[in-house]
Motif scaffolding. Structure first.
Motif, short mmCIF file in Angstrom:
data_model
loop_
_atom_site.label_atom_id
_atom_site.label_comp_id
_atom_site.label_asym_id
_atom_site.label_seq_id
_atom_site.Cartn_x
_atom_site.Cartn_y
_atom_site.Cartn_z
N ARG A 139 -11.75 -53.47 -81.63
CA ARG A 139 -12.63 -53.64 -82.79
C ARG A 139 -14.08 -53.73 -82.36
N SER A 140 -14.31 -54.44 -81.26
CA SER A 140 -15.68 -54.57 -80.75
C SER A 140 -16.22 -53.21 -80.33
N ASP A 154 -17.11 -51.23 -83.42
CA ASP A 154 -18.36 -51.70 -84.01
C ASP A 154 -19.56 -51.20 -83.21
N ARG A 175 -20.05 -47.54 -83.89
CA ARG A 175 -20.62 -47.35 -85.22
C ARG A 175 -22.13 -47.64 -85.22
N LYS A 176 -22.51 -48.74 -84.56
CA LYS A 176 -23.94 -49.09 -84.48
C LYS A 176 -24.72 -48.02 -83.72
#
Length: 403
Positions: free
Chosen positions: A332-333, A336, A339-340
């Motif tokens: 998940r990290s 993220d 995505r960033k």
């Protein structure tokens, strides 16, 4: 074998400790309440005793099942060790690296770990099972560990669990300071006659028996008298009774079946623990008493092995769950971060597009304006392509993560 004959969905009298099958007698509910209160209030030292097979391990497992991820738990059940070996076992159970033969260094490692856990808003719980086997030096080491604390809170919460003689050990000369540290002390007594009947019916109901009695009241009387109300011994005897009943095609187990089991020496008659401080000694021990003691020792060893295997299984399951959760959090990290990064890339493209458009608008000649129109269209195509590329990359990463 007998399950289909008696309409059972499972074996009702398995001796492996199972918190899901805990029969909550008044004694067990009270014991669990004491344990839950001591844990929730972060009381530093808890003493929990009971005869072999009364359900101590099941209650401890029930408590640990309620512990959330903010609590680091260490369970030690190999207690025939020296004080230094006990400290190394505790470091191992807390998964603290660097444990060696230097006691001072081991203490520093443990203290640093406890301080770090406390600084993260978490807690450490140490459970020592079969603690009656600890030497005086090892118990004194446990007392010293209870000194690890802040000004207001203990850094390490300790539960000492064991057989009734543990109370005598802690009351012995030289361990007065340890006895004074015990804030909660609960002794789990065997079941009385009514509770034995309720226990048997409860276990049968959990295995699918509804609205019928498989044991007569006279049979339950004999079971209670022979087992002294020890749940593990009740399980052994009732399991044998169902086997005997199935073999003889008996719809209901009667007193004669229990008598036959006793005659065949199936099931262990556990003598209640007698406090050495109050018991008399007449030196006239019979052969029967010696045989009973020998059988009690054998059952104690079997119970300890069962507990060790069960604890280890629970520890392995916990490690696997923790590993899976860690991997999922890591994925998940990563998602993220990707995505960033993609959003930052798209933002830079938008800024470059706007800067180029503003620069072209400053050109004053007609050819420049015509070129600007063409460049605008080219930049639109480039921006859309970049955005599509970013979307595809995000989708590809997400597909890899979920696939």
């Amino acid at each position: 074998m007998y399950r289909e004959f008696y309409g059972l969905t499972d074996k009702p009298f398995n001796i492996v400790p199972n918190p899901g099958l805990l029969y909550e007698s008044h004694k067990h509910r009270q014991a669990l309440t004491y344990l839950q209160y001591g844990f929730s209030e972060n009381i530093g030292f808890i003493l929990f005793t009971g005869e072999i097979g009364t359900g101590k391990t099941t209650l401890l497992k029930r408590l640990l099942n309620e512990v959330d991820a903010r609590v680091d738990v260490a369970v030690v059940f190999n207690t025939n060790v020296s004080a230094d070996e006990l400290l190394r076992l505790i470091l191992l159970e807390f998964e603290i690296e660097g444990a060696g033969l230097d006691k001072s260094r081991n203490l520093d490692l443990l203290n640093d770990h406890l301080v770090q856990v406390f600084s993260q808003g978490r807690r450490c719980l140490l459970v020592i099972d079969e603690a009656q086997n600890l030497s005086s030096d090892a118990l004194e080491e446990v007392r010293l560990l209870s000194n690890l604390q802040t000004d207001t809170h203990p850094l390490l919460q300790i539960i000492l669990a064991g057989q009734p003689e543990l109370r005598d050990v802690i009351r012995s000369p030289g361990l007065e300071q340890l006895a004074q540290r015990v804030a909660i002390n609960y002794h789990l007594d065997p079941l009385n006659r009514n509770e034995v009947g309720e226990y048997i019916r409860y276990r049968l109901a959990m295995a699918g028996v509804q609205d019928k009695e498989l044991f007569t009241e006279q049979a339950i009387d004999r079971i209670h008298a022979h087992t002294r109300g020890i749940p593990r011994s009740i399980n052994i005897m009732c399991n044998a009774a169902l086997v005997y009943g199935y073999a003889d095609s008996l719809a209901i187990v009667g007193e004669d079946v229990i008598g036959q089991i006793i005659a065949d020496k199936i099931g262990v008659e556990v003598q209640p623990y007698v406090d050495s401080a109050t018991s008399g000694r007449n030196g006239n021990g019979s052969h029967a008493e010696g045989e009973s003691q020998r059988m009690a020792v054998i059952e104690a060893r079997v119970a300890k092995l069962v507990s060790m295997v069960d604890w280890q299984a629970g520890q392995i399951d916990g490690v696997l769950r923790k590993g899976a959760d860690t991997l999922l959090d890591s994925m998940r990290s990563m998602l993220d971060e990707e995505r960033k990064r993609s959003e930052r890339l798209l933002g830079k493209c938008v800024i470059l597009y706007q800067e180029n458009k503003a620069l072209r608008e400053q050109l004053g000649n007609g050819s420049g304006r015509n070129a600007g129109v063409a460049n605008d269209a080219s930049d639109e195509v480039l921006l859309n392509a970049t955005s599509d590329h970013v979307d595809r990359k995000k989708k590809s990463f997400l597909d890899w993560l979920l696939g």
